[in-house]
Scaffold this motif. Structure first.
Motif, short mmCIF file in Angstrom:
data_model
loop_
_atom_site.label_atom_id
_atom_site.label_comp_id
_atom_site.label_asym_id
_atom_site.label_seq_id
_atom_site.Cartn_x
_atom_site.Cartn_y
_atom_site.Cartn_z
N TYR A 97 17.73 -25.38 20.78
CA TYR A 97 17.61 -24.70 22.08
C TYR A 97 16.51 -25.40 22.88
O TYR A 97 15.59 -25.98 22.31
CB TYR A 97 17.33 -23.20 21.92
CG TYR A 97 16.08 -22.84 21.16
CD1 TYR A 97 14.87 -22.59 21.81
CD2 TYR A 97 16.12 -22.70 19.77
CE1 TYR A 97 13.73 -22.22 21.10
CE2 TYR A 97 14.99 -22.34 19.05
CZ TYR A 97 13.80 -22.10 19.73
OH TYR A 97 12.67 -21.75 19.02
N ASN B 288 20.81 -18.87 19.44
CA ASN B 288 19.38 -18.97 19.76
C ASN B 288 19.11 -18.80 21.25
O ASN B 288 18.08 -18.26 21.65
CB ASN B 288 18.83 -20.31 19.30
CG ASN B 288 18.82 -20.45 17.79
OD1 ASN B 288 18.76 -19.47 17.07
ND2 ASN B 288 18.88 -21.68 17.31
N SER B 289 20.02 -19.30 22.08
CA SER B 289 19.79 -19.28 23.53
C SER B 289 20.72 -18.33 24.27
O SER B 289 20.80 -18.39 25.51
CB SER B 289 19.95 -20.70 24.10
OG SER B 289 21.23 -21.21 23.80
#
Length: 263
Positions: free
Chosen positions: A155, A255-256
């Protein structure tokens, strides 16, 4: 866990003074394990020991002499049946072009080499324990490595931490291959967004506003959720190895990507 015919299993938890480590100490003590909590902050460890009945051992996993002293102590006081390598951390959220080399070095030293030092040190104790408890047909021993979903994807701004956690993931995966046929399980626990009292605060160098923003608009995990996963992995039958457990809040799919809906 203990039975009427053998003593309680003894587990070492690193990074035990707060967050996931402290929650894991509490959970494993509640499950009936003997627990050695290790971390740098002796005052917090002593308070946790007084609360739970765990043993406190001050430790900096980046200090080889300190790790050697811990291993010697464990060997002299009953050995070891399992380790939860939880010590770690993230520093900064810089783009690659602006990355702080010292922060990268610190993250690698703490997350990867710290786990390596502790694991190398306790492996002979774990093998000895597995032998005493019946080898391949008995309880065996356990190496748990707490990585992160950062070990499984990139990310923006996270290159230093994801690099370190990918390294830690490869350490645990390779160890599992290398121990094939031995009665030692290797388990990776990869948490997603976990709201603890310090992780994001440390990452943003004490900026409480930035740290709080990480968890706004959705329900993140808490340390007890990860401790629950660790306890589950450790309490499976001896022939069962949970190679990898990824634990995310429902709102987080990557994650993002987090659905910040306010619930």
């Amino acid at each position: 866990m203990s039975t009427t015919s053998e003593p309680a299993r003894r587990i070492l938890v690193t990074g035990a003074s707060s967050g996931i480590g402290a929650a894991t100490v509490r959970r494993l003590r509640a499950e009936g394990y003997d627990v050695v909590g290790a971390a740098r902050r002796a005052d917090r460890l002593e308070a946790l020991a007084a609360e739970t009945g765990a043993e406190a051992f001050p430790l900096d996993v980046t200090d080889q002499a300190a790790v050697d002293a811990l291993v010697a102590h464990l060997g002299e006081t009953g050995g070891l049946d399992g380790v939860v390598n939880n010590a770690g951390g993230a520093f900064g959220l810089d783009r690659v072009e602006d990355a702080d080399v010292d922060q990268w070095r610190h993250m690698y030293e703490l997350n990867v080499l710290g786990t390596l030092r502790v694991t190398q040190g306790v492996l002979p104790l774990l093998r000895a324990s597995a032998g005493r408890r019946g080898g391949a047909d008995g309880a065996g021993a356990d190496v748990v490595v707490v990585t992160s979903t950062a070990a499984h994807g990139a990310y923006e701004g996270g290159s230093g931490y994801t690099a370190a956690k990918h390294g830690e993931r490869m350490l645990s995966t390779t160890l599992r291959w290398e121990l094939a046929g031995e009665p030692v399980r290797v388990v990776e626990i990869a948490p997603g967004a976990v709201a603890t009292e310090e992780f994001s605060l440390v990452r943003f160098d004490g900026d409480a506003e930035k740290a709080a923003a990480v968890y706004e608009g959705y329900q993140p995990l808490v340390a007890d959720d990860i401790a629950d996963g660790i306890a589950y992995a450790l309490t499976r039958p001896p022939h069962v190895n949970l190679d990898l457990m990824v634990i995310r809040p429902r709102a987080q799919v990557h994650n993002s990507k987090i659905a910040r809906t306010g619930i």
